[in-house]
Design a protein around this motif. Structure first.
Motif, PDB file in Angstrom:
ATOM      1  N   TRP A  21      39.705  33.923  23.854  1.00  0.00           N
ATOM      2  CA  TRP A  21      38.284  33.635  24.074  1.00  0.00           C
ATOM      3  C   TRP A  21      38.066  32.976  25.438  1.00  0.00           C
ATOM      4  N   GLY A  22      38.932  32.023  25.774  1.00  0.00           N
ATOM      5  CA  GLY A  22      38.815  31.369  27.067  1.00  0.00           C
ATOM      6  C   GLY A  22      39.025  32.355  28.208  1.00  0.00           C
ATOM      7  N   GLN A  23      40.005  33.256  28.047  1.00  0.00           N
ATOM      8  CA  GLN A  23      40.262  34.273  29.063  1.00  0.00           C
ATOM      9  C   GLN A  23      39.034  35.152  29.278  1.00  0.00           C
ATOM     10  N   LEU A  24      38.410  35.576  28.189  1.00  0.00           N
ATOM     11  CA  LEU A  24      37.220  36.418  28.291  1.00  0.00           C
ATOM     12  C   LEU A  24      36.093  35.687  29.009  1.00  0.00           C
ATOM     13  N   LEU A  25      35.855  34.428  28.632  1.00  0.00           N
ATOM     14  CA  LEU A  25      34.770  33.661  29.251  1.00  0.00           C
ATOM     15  C   LEU A  25      35.024  33.411  30.736  1.00  0.00           C
ATOM     16  N   VAL A  26      36.274  33.124  31.080  1.00  0.00           N
ATOM     17  CA  VAL A  26      36.599  32.887  32.488  1.00  0.00           C
ATOM     18  C   VAL A  26      36.334  34.142  33.318  1.00  0.00           C
ATOM     19  N   LEU A  27      36.764  35.301  32.815  1.00  0.00           N
ATOM     20  CA  LEU A  27      36.568  36.546  33.553  1.00  0.00           C
ATOM     21  C   LEU A  27      35.085  36.900  33.655  1.00  0.00           C
ATOM     22  N   MET A  28      34.336  36.641  32.599  1.00  0.00           N
ATOM     23  CA  MET A  28      32.893  36.880  32.653  1.00  0.00           C
ATOM     24  C   MET A  28      32.236  35.939  33.664  1.00  0.00           C
ATOM     25  N   PHE A  29      32.701  34.701  33.672  1.00  0.00           N
ATOM     26  CA  PHE A  29      32.203  33.709  34.630  1.00  0.00           C
ATOM     27  C   PHE A  29      32.446  34.182  36.065  1.00  0.00           C
ATOM     28  N   GLY A  30      33.662  34.675  36.308  1.00  0.00           N
ATOM     29  CA  GLY A  30      33.990  35.176  37.633  1.00  0.00           C
ATOM     30  C   GLY A  30      33.185  36.401  38.020  1.00  0.00           C
ATOM     31  N   GLN A  31      32.921  37.257  37.049  1.00  0.00           N
ATOM     32  CA  GLN A  31      32.120  38.444  37.316  1.00  0.00           C
ATOM     33  C   GLN A  31      30.693  38.067  37.700  1.00  0.00           C
ATOM     34  N   LEU A  32      30.120  37.133  36.959  1.00  0.00           N
ATOM     35  CA  LEU A  32      28.744  36.709  37.239  1.00  0.00           C
ATOM     36  C   LEU A  32      28.637  36.018  38.594  1.00  0.00           C
ATOM     37  N   LEU A  33      29.713  35.300  38.982  1.00  0.00           N
ATOM     38  CA  LEU A  33      29.708  34.613  40.284  1.00  0.00           C
ATOM     39  C   LEU A  33      30.017  35.563  41.437  1.00  0.00           C
ATOM     40  N   GLY A  34      30.568  36.738  41.114  1.00  0.00           N
ATOM     41  CA  GLY A  34      30.946  37.675  42.168  1.00  0.00           C
ATOM     42  C   GLY A  34      32.236  37.296  42.860  1.00  0.00           C
ATOM     43  N   CYS A  35      33.160  36.661  42.129  1.00  0.00           N
ATOM     44  CA  CYS A  35      34.434  36.263  42.728  1.00  0.00           C
ATOM     45  C   CYS A  35      35.243  37.497  43.131  1.00  0.00           C
ATOM     46  N   ARG A  36      35.895  37.413  44.285  1.00  0.00           N
ATOM     47  CA  ARG A  36      36.651  38.539  44.812  1.00  0.00           C
ATOM     48  C   ARG A  36      38.131  38.497  44.435  1.00  0.00           C
ATOM     49  N   SER A  37      38.603  37.394  43.875  1.00  0.00           N
ATOM     50  CA  SER A  37      40.018  37.289  43.542  1.00  0.00           C
ATOM     51  C   SER A  37      40.212  36.239  42.459  1.00  0.00           C
ATOM     52  N   LEU A  38      41.395  36.267  41.829  1.00  0.00           N
ATOM     53  CA  LEU A  38      41.717  35.244  40.836  1.00  0.00           C
ATOM     54  C   LEU A  38      41.817  33.874  41.503  1.00  0.00           C
ATOM     55  N   ARG A  39      42.301  33.841  42.740  1.00  0.00           N
ATOM     56  CA  ARG A  39      42.415  32.564  43.445  1.00  0.00           C
ATOM     57  C   ARG A  39      41.036  31.937  43.631  1.00  0.00           C
ATOM     58  N   GLU A  40      40.076  32.739  44.049  1.00  0.00           N
ATOM     59  CA  GLU A  40      38.723  32.218  44.236  1.00  0.00           C
ATOM     60  C   GLU A  40      38.150  31.741  42.904  1.00  0.00           C
ATOM     61  N   LEU A  41      38.387  32.509  41.846  1.00  0.00           N
ATOM     62  CA  LEU A  41      37.868  32.146  40.529  1.00  0.00           C
ATOM     63  C   LEU A  41      38.476  30.841  40.042  1.00  0.00           C
ATOM     64  N   THR A  42      39.803  30.721  40.112  1.00  0.00           N
ATOM     65  CA  THR A  42      40.451  29.500  39.598  1.00  0.00           C
ATOM     66  C   THR A  42      40.160  28.293  40.484  1.00  0.00           C
ATOM     67  N   ASP A  43      39.964  28.485  41.788  1.00  0.00           N
ATOM     68  CA  ASP A  43      39.585  27.362  42.652  1.00  0.00           C
ATOM     69  C   ASP A  43      38.237  26.786  42.219  1.00  0.00           C
ATOM     70  N   ILE A  44      37.311  27.682  41.841  1.00  0.00           N
ATOM     71  CA  ILE A  44      35.986  27.226  41.419  1.00  0.00           C
ATOM     72  C   ILE A  44      36.068  26.511  40.077  1.00  0.00           C
ATOM     73  N   THR A  45      36.806  27.090  39.130  1.00  0.00           N
ATOM     74  CA  THR A  45      36.913  26.466  37.803  1.00  0.00           C
ATOM     75  C   THR A  45      37.677  25.144  37.881  1.00  0.00           C
ATOM     76  N   THR A  46      38.666  25.071  38.769  1.00  0.00           N
ATOM     77  CA  THR A  46      39.407  23.819  38.941  1.00  0.00           C
ATOM     78  C   THR A  46      38.499  22.723  39.502  1.00  0.00           C
ATOM     79  N   ALA A  47      37.631  23.104  40.435  1.00  0.00           N
ATOM     80  CA  ALA A  47      36.696  22.137  41.013  1.00  0.00           C
ATOM     81  C   ALA A  47      35.753  21.567  39.956  1.00  0.00           C
ATOM     82  N   HIS A  48      35.533  22.327  38.891  1.00  0.00           N
ATOM     83  CA  HIS A  48      34.645  21.878  37.812  1.00  0.00           C
ATOM     84  C   HIS A  48      35.433  21.697  36.504  1.00  0.00           C
ATOM     85  N   HIS A  49      36.703  21.279  36.629  1.00  0.00           N
ATOM     86  CA  HIS A  49      37.551  21.211  35.436  1.00  0.00           C
ATOM     87  C   HIS A  49      37.046  20.204  34.405  1.00  0.00           C
TER      88      HIS A  49
END
Length: 277
Positions: A21-49
């Motif tokens: 479930w967490g994996q699905l939500l993270v990927l949906m979050f990245g899609q909505l933000l328009g993230c271009r890579s996993l690094r960009e996605l995890t950097d954003i989620t880490t900043a808001h951990h």
């Protein structure tokens, strides 16, 4: 996610830090933000951990290596089944009145999205641009897409007909860009039916039918067989040919269908609903 118990990969991934479930939500979050890579996605989620739990990702910050391993090792069928489950719920919620024709009916069409070649060189479409194509199957009754397939824009529309999971007795509505008699005959063999606009004025012989009264919008309703050697080989069965005048567009259209039970007006009505896709 209830469906994950059906898949063998669950046993060795269930204890991982990131749940399905967490994996699905993270990927949906990245899609909505328009993230271009996993690094960009995890950097954003880490900043808001500190908000990770409330966002549904879990108690810990999303680790890029773990997210990458989840994507590589977990069976995608888990998410497909969950998606189908949600689509079914949405369809049921959308049916607030009965459709005027009983049955299941799907419209199928594609849309091309142009992309910048310098950024998306993997999707090269023409000499000056890139692009992708969305092949969409729309449930006419509920107006909800039940399948979207993404391909390179160079893929011809008729090739997308092969990915449809045809349901017996269901109807599939196509524009003339999908005119492929061999593929249409396979729909006939699978026990489903189609409605499609005429393309290239194929030769045929009339077996049955009549011209209709001039005061109606249905001009002809014939049962025919294709007489051209290639067309007759690709579609050896009889087929119904309907000519109808569409007042809104002030022109006549020719439709073909393997459905001999619905009224001609109902066939035309189904095709007009394809314009919603």
């Amino acid at each position: 996610m209830e469906h994950r118990t059906k898949h063998k990969v669950e046993d060795r991934t269930l204890g991982w830090q990131l749940s399905y479930w967490g994996q699905l939500l993270v990927l949906m979050f990245g899609q909505l933000l328009g993230c271009r890579s996993l690094r960009e996605l995890t950097d954003i989620t880490t900043a808001h951990h500190k908000k990770s739990f409330h966002l549904g990702f879990g108690k810990e910050a999303v680790d890029r290596n773990i997210l990458s391993r989840c994507n590589a090792n977990r069976d995608w069928h888990v998410f497909e089944e969950f998606s189908n489950h949600m689509i079914a719920m949405a369809q049921e919620a959308r049916i607030d009145r009965e459709f005027c024709i009983g049955g299941k009916f799907y419209a199928f069409d594609s849309s091309t999205i142009d992309l910048c070649m310098s950024v998306y060189d993997w999707a090269k479409f023409r000499s000056t641009k890139s692009g992708i194509k969305l092949h969409t199957q729309l449930d006419i009754v509920t107006q909800i897409p039940v399948m979207i397939n993404i391909t390179n824009a160079s893929v011809h529309d008729v090739n997308a007909m092969d990915i449809i999971d045809y349901e017996p007795l269901a109807g599939y509505i196509f524009d003339r860009g999908y005119w492929d008699l061999e593929r249409l005959h396979k729909i006939e063999e699978l026990g489903a039916f189609f409605v499609i606009r005429e393309k290239s004025k194929p030769k045929f012989v009339v077996e049955d039918g009549m011209d209709m009264p001039e005061n109606g919008n249905i001009l002809q309703d014939y049962t025919v067989r294709f007489s051209g050697k290639r067309n007759a080989s690709n579609y050896p069965s009889r087929i119904r040919r309907i000519v109808a005048y569409i007042p809104d567009l002030k022109r006549s259209f020719v439709f073909y269908t393997n459905n001999f039970f619905l009224a001609a007006e109902q066939i035309v009505f189904l095709y007009k609903n394809r314009w919603q896709v």
